[in-house]
Structure formats: structure tokens, C-alpha cells
Write a protein that holds these residues in place. Structure first.
Motif, PDB file in Angstrom:
ATOM      1  N   SER A  38      37.094  37.386  36.987  1.00 53.07           N
ATOM      2  CA  SER A  38      36.916  37.138  38.537  1.00 53.07           C
ATOM      3  C   SER A  38      36.252  35.641  38.459  1.00 53.07           C
ATOM      4  CB  SER A  38      35.789  38.821  38.312  1.00 53.07           C
ATOM      5  OG  SER A  38      34.400  38.436  37.356  1.00 53.07           O
ATOM      6  N   GLY A  39      36.148  35.447  37.677  1.00 57.94           N
ATOM      7  CA  GLY A  39      36.253  33.373  38.164  1.00 57.94           C
ATOM      8  C   GLY A  39      36.818  32.968  39.054  1.00 57.94           C
ATOM      9  N   GLN A  45      34.539  29.657  47.858  1.00 57.50           N
ATOM     10  CA  GLN A  45      33.878  31.490  48.187  1.00 57.50           C
ATOM     11  C   GLN A  45      34.524  31.582  49.594  1.00 57.50           C
ATOM     12  OE1 GLN A  45      32.549  32.362  45.247  1.00 57.50           O
ATOM     13  NE2 GLN A  45      33.166  34.654  47.180  1.00 57.50           N
ATOM     14  N   ASP A  49      36.972  34.531  50.047  1.00 60.11           N
ATOM     15  CA  ASP A  49      36.645  36.139  50.874  1.00 60.11           C
ATOM     16  C   ASP A  49      37.737  36.122  51.639  1.00 60.11           C
ATOM     17  OD1 ASP A  49      34.007  36.022  49.318  1.00 60.11           O
ATOM     18  OD2 ASP A  49      32.982  35.107  51.245  1.00 60.11           O
ATOM     19  N   ASN A  60      36.489  41.636  42.515  1.00 58.94           N
ATOM     20  CA  ASN A  60      35.434  40.969  42.900  1.00 58.94           C
ATOM     21  C   ASN A  60      35.760  39.429  42.590  1.00 58.94           C
ATOM     22  OD1 ASN A  60      32.421  40.341  44.420  1.00 58.94           O
ATOM     23  ND2 ASN A  60      32.028  39.758  42.451  1.00 58.94           N
ATOM     24  N   GLU A  62      34.481  35.335  42.315  1.00 60.14           N
ATOM     25  CA  GLU A  62      33.522  34.487  42.953  1.00 60.14           C
ATOM     26  C   GLU A  62      34.042  33.354  42.607  1.00 60.14           C
ATOM     27  OE1 GLU A  62      29.395  33.019  40.923  1.00 60.14           O
ATOM     28  OE2 GLU A  62      30.368  34.617  39.825  1.00 60.14           O
ATOM     29  N   SER A  63      33.295  32.469  42.994  1.00 59.68           N
ATOM     30  CA  SER A  63      33.668  31.252  43.216  1.00 59.68           C
ATOM     31  C   SER A  63      33.404  30.484  42.077  1.00 59.68           C
ATOM     32  CB  SER A  63      33.807  30.322  44.718  1.00 59.68           C
ATOM     33  OG  SER A  63      34.090  28.911  44.460  1.00 59.68           O
ATOM     34  N   LEU A  64      33.757  29.587  41.060  1.00 60.38           N
ATOM     35  CA  LEU A  64      33.046  28.867  39.961  1.00 60.38           C
ATOM     36  C   LEU A  64      33.147  27.228  40.396  1.00 60.38           C
ATOM     37  CD1 LEU A  64      33.315  30.787  37.094  1.00 60.38           C
ATOM     38  CD2 LEU A  64      31.370  30.502  38.919  1.00 60.38           C
ATOM     39  N   ALA A  68      31.620  25.535  46.104  1.00 57.94           N
ATOM     40  CA  ALA A  68      32.212  26.814  47.033  1.00 57.94           C
ATOM     41  C   ALA A  68      31.370  26.726  47.834  1.00 57.94           C
ATOM     42  CB  ALA A  68      31.579  27.481  45.319  1.00 57.94           C
ATOM     43  N   LYS A  69      30.605  26.315  47.659  1.00 64.79           N
ATOM     44  CA  LYS A  69      29.723  26.653  49.096  1.00 64.79           C
ATOM     45  C   LYS A  69      29.696  26.198  50.274  1.00 64.79           C
ATOM     46  CE  LYS A  69      25.655  28.267  46.551  1.00 64.79           C
ATOM     47  NZ  LYS A  69      24.146  27.823  46.260  1.00 64.79           N
TER      48      LYS A  69
END
Length: 359
Positions: A38-39, A45, A49, A60, A62-64, A68-69
Motif C-alpha cells: 500500500s506504500g 498523495q 487520491d 488504501n 499512501e504516498s511515501l 507527498a504533500k
């Protein structure tokens, strides 16, 4: 075994995506434990999404990634005419380059070859100072699975300090490729890739025709390596496909390829740059900025797909998940049979707040 059923996009090309149960049966009813990854180290992100809207697995993600933000850009243009499309895409490319995005971190893609090839040519004309890695600019079909393509690039890309490590890596790949075909080259030599490069660098031809030049060089290399191609059916099959596919491309009047070896070398030296390819051709790749056009019903999905709804969703998932930060989606205005084509269904029905984008 690693797989992602949301990226099983080869059904229209004859590929078969099997269930876990079918794989278990094929291997003698072995027990298979399913695990999920999931990573995600590729995309922001926000991009994740977005493309999860086309996901079926429900995992699900998740951005690693270190960005990411970051918000990046996600745009959708359905109002541009096909005749203005190349100019629009060229301006997006130029704005990315001006902001510091490297050429090879930009990708332009479409669902079908016949859309991609003329777009690559138009973009090269509009941006003459930009390097392109584009299907259709070179008369040689870029088939990395064909051993003679790997040999050709070593003959066409001349030795230089800048290309020293790249050509060295290609030589290692070529040695491994011969080995995988059961062909042992230079059996008494320790550093086979170095010797192979010396052989290739020592070979040349007086032929002006590009394909004739390569054929003579290939034969000289086989002689130096003491390989009888008739003894290796797969090697011979790759040879036939390499030359037949190249001849067919050269014969197409609409492409108007230069046939001389100087042009071959000049075009082939730009093996890095803005990528222009199909959705299938860039599967597994990643880019800072992805620009996708031709997102129209009939292209995505293709009209011949047996399961058009599933195919459309998967193609959009693959397209969007190539992006690290920026994603530009385009459903240009086109007509077919005198009727305007419609935006592909999944894209049309998605209620999303896209970024405004001004050229």
C-alpha cells in the motif's frame, strides 16, 4: 508473483489476466497467500487520491514520496479542438521546461499508435530545440525486447565520454541477452562486455543506406563472435522481425523517413527527452508531468474491447498513476462519422474539482 489487477490493460492485445484461483490450479493447486503493498514512492498523495477514483481493488494507498504533500496540478480540458491540440500540448511542455522539469520527466501519451505518431512529429516541429523520445521519429521500431535493437543502438550511438557508461551498460545487457538465448560469446574472456564493445567500435560499413549499413555491421559482429545465426532460431527470428518491421516503416509514404545512415544516427542519438508514447508503451514508467490526450469514447475504451467498462477504467488508472506531481487530461473535440465524439465515460462522470490552467 507480483501483480495489480487494476493495471491489467493488455486484454485488447491478447493478454490474459488470471485470478489467484486460476494461477493456483495452473501450478498444481498450490496454496497462495495474498499480500498487499500500500506504500507508493512515485506519486504525491493528491495524484494517488485522484487515480484511486478508477481503482477496483479498494486498497488504501499512501504516498511515501518526499513530495507527498505537494499539490501539483491536475487539469482536464474537454474544450480544445484537435487542430489546436499540438500547440496546446507544446505550451504545457514549454512551461514545464521553463520551471525546471527535465525533458525526460515529461510524458505525452494517447491510447492508440495512430494518434501518437503524428503528435510526436508535430511537437518536434513546434519545439525544435527540445529532445524527444517519440515513437515515429526514428525509422527503427523501439522494441527493447528484440536483441538486434540492442545491437543497433550500440552501432548508432557513437563512443564518447558522455555515453561511456550508458554504452557500457548496454553492452552488459547484450551479453546477458545472448546468454539468455543459450549463446555463449567470448568463452575464454573475463570482461566480455568490454571486449564486445571493442568489437562493435571496430566495425563500420561503407553503405549509405541505413538498413544496409546495419545489416553489414551485424554480419561482421556475428563473424567476430563466431556465431552461426542459422543454429539459433530465436536469434534468426529476432533478425527477421527487426529488418522486416523497419522496412515496413520506411515504406510508409505518410512518414517520409530519411533512409541514410547519417539520419539514422542523428535520430537515434536522442534516446532521451520528452516521451511521446501510448498508454501501453509507458506502463511501468513514471514522470513528473503526464499529458494524456485522446481520452474519448471509442479510444478509451477501444471500440473492439470485449469488456469496455472495465478496460476504460483500467486504462485511466494506468495513465493517471504514471504521474508524480502534474497530470493534464485532455478529451479534445473530434468528430467521427460526422458526429462529435464523447468524453470517455469514467472521466465524464467523475465529479472532481480540477485546477484551472492558463496558457
Amino acid at each position: 508473483m507480483v501483480g495489480d489487477k487494476d493495471q491489467a490493460i493488455y486484454g485488447s492485445l491478447g493478454g490474459v489476466a488470471k485470478t489467484v484461483e486460476a494461477i493456483s490450479i495452473q501450478f498444481g493447486h498450490i496454496a497462495i497467500s495474498e499480500l498487499e503493498l500500500s506504500g507508493n514512492y512515485r506519486s504525491s498523495q493528491r495524484v494517488i487520491d485522484y487515480y484511486r477514483n478508477y481503482q477496483s481493488a479498494g486498497i488504501n494507498i499512501e504516498s511515501l514520496s518526499k513530495y507527498a504533500k505537494e499539490s501539483g496540478l491536475i487539469t482536464f480540458n474537454r474544450n480544445i479542438d484537435k487542430d489546436e491540440l499540438a500547440d496546446y500540448i507544446a505550451q504545457i511542455i514549454q512551461q514545464n521546461l521553463d520551471s525546471g522539469v527535465p525533458e525526460n520527466e515529461i510524458c505525452v501519451l494517447a491510447p492508440q499508435w495512430w494518434l501518437v505518431i503524428p503528435m510526436g512529429r508535430k511537437l518536434k516541429s513546434l519545439l525544435p530545440n527540445v529532445n524527444f523520445d517519440a515513437i515515429g521519429l526514428s525509422p527503427l521500431l523501439k522494441n527493447k525486447e528484440n536483441i538486434w535493437f540492442k545491437v543497433a543502438r550500440l552501432f548508432l550511438v557513437s563512443p564518447s565520454p558522455k555515453m561511456y557508461f550508458v554504452r557500457g551498460r548496454w553492452a552488459i545487457e547484450l551479453v546477458n541477452e545472448f546468454d539468455s538465448l543459450g549463446i555463449e560469446i567470448l568463452p575464454e574472456t573475463d570482461r566480455k562486455s568490454k571486449v564486445l564493445l571493442k568489437f562493435i567500435n571496430s566495425i563500420s560499413s561503407e553503405k549509405e543506406d541505413g538498413l544496409a549499413y546495419l545489416e553489414e555491421c551485424f554480419k561482421s559482429l556475428l563473424a567476430l563472435l563466431c556465431i552461426n545465426i542459422q543454429r539459433y532460431p530465436t536469434l534468426k527470428l529476432h533478425w527477421e522481425y527487426f529488418f522486416e518491421s523497419s522496412k515496413k516503416r520506411l515504406e510508409k509514404p505518410e512518414f517520409d523517413y530519411a533512409k541514410d545512415i547519417a539520419s539514422f544516427k542523428r535520430l537515434f542519438n536522442h534516446t532521451s527527452g520528452v516521451v511521446v508514447n501510448t498508454c501501453h508503451g509507458i506502463k511501468g514508467e513514471e514522470f513528473h508531468t503526464v499529458i494524456a490526450f485522446g481520452l474519448l469514447n471509442g479510444y478509451v475504451p477501444h471500440k473492439s474491447d470485449l469488456d469496455p467498462i472495465d478496460s476504460s477504467r483500467k486504462l485511466l488508472y494506468v495513465i493517471c498513476s504514471r504521474s508524480k506531481k502534474n497530470l493534464h487530461l485532455i478529451s479534445e473535440i473530434r468528430t467521427r462519422y460526422r458526429r462529435q465524439m464523447l468524453v470517455t465515460e469514467h472521466l465524464r462522470d467523475l465529479n472532481y474539482m480540477y485546477d484551472s490552467y492558463k496558457i
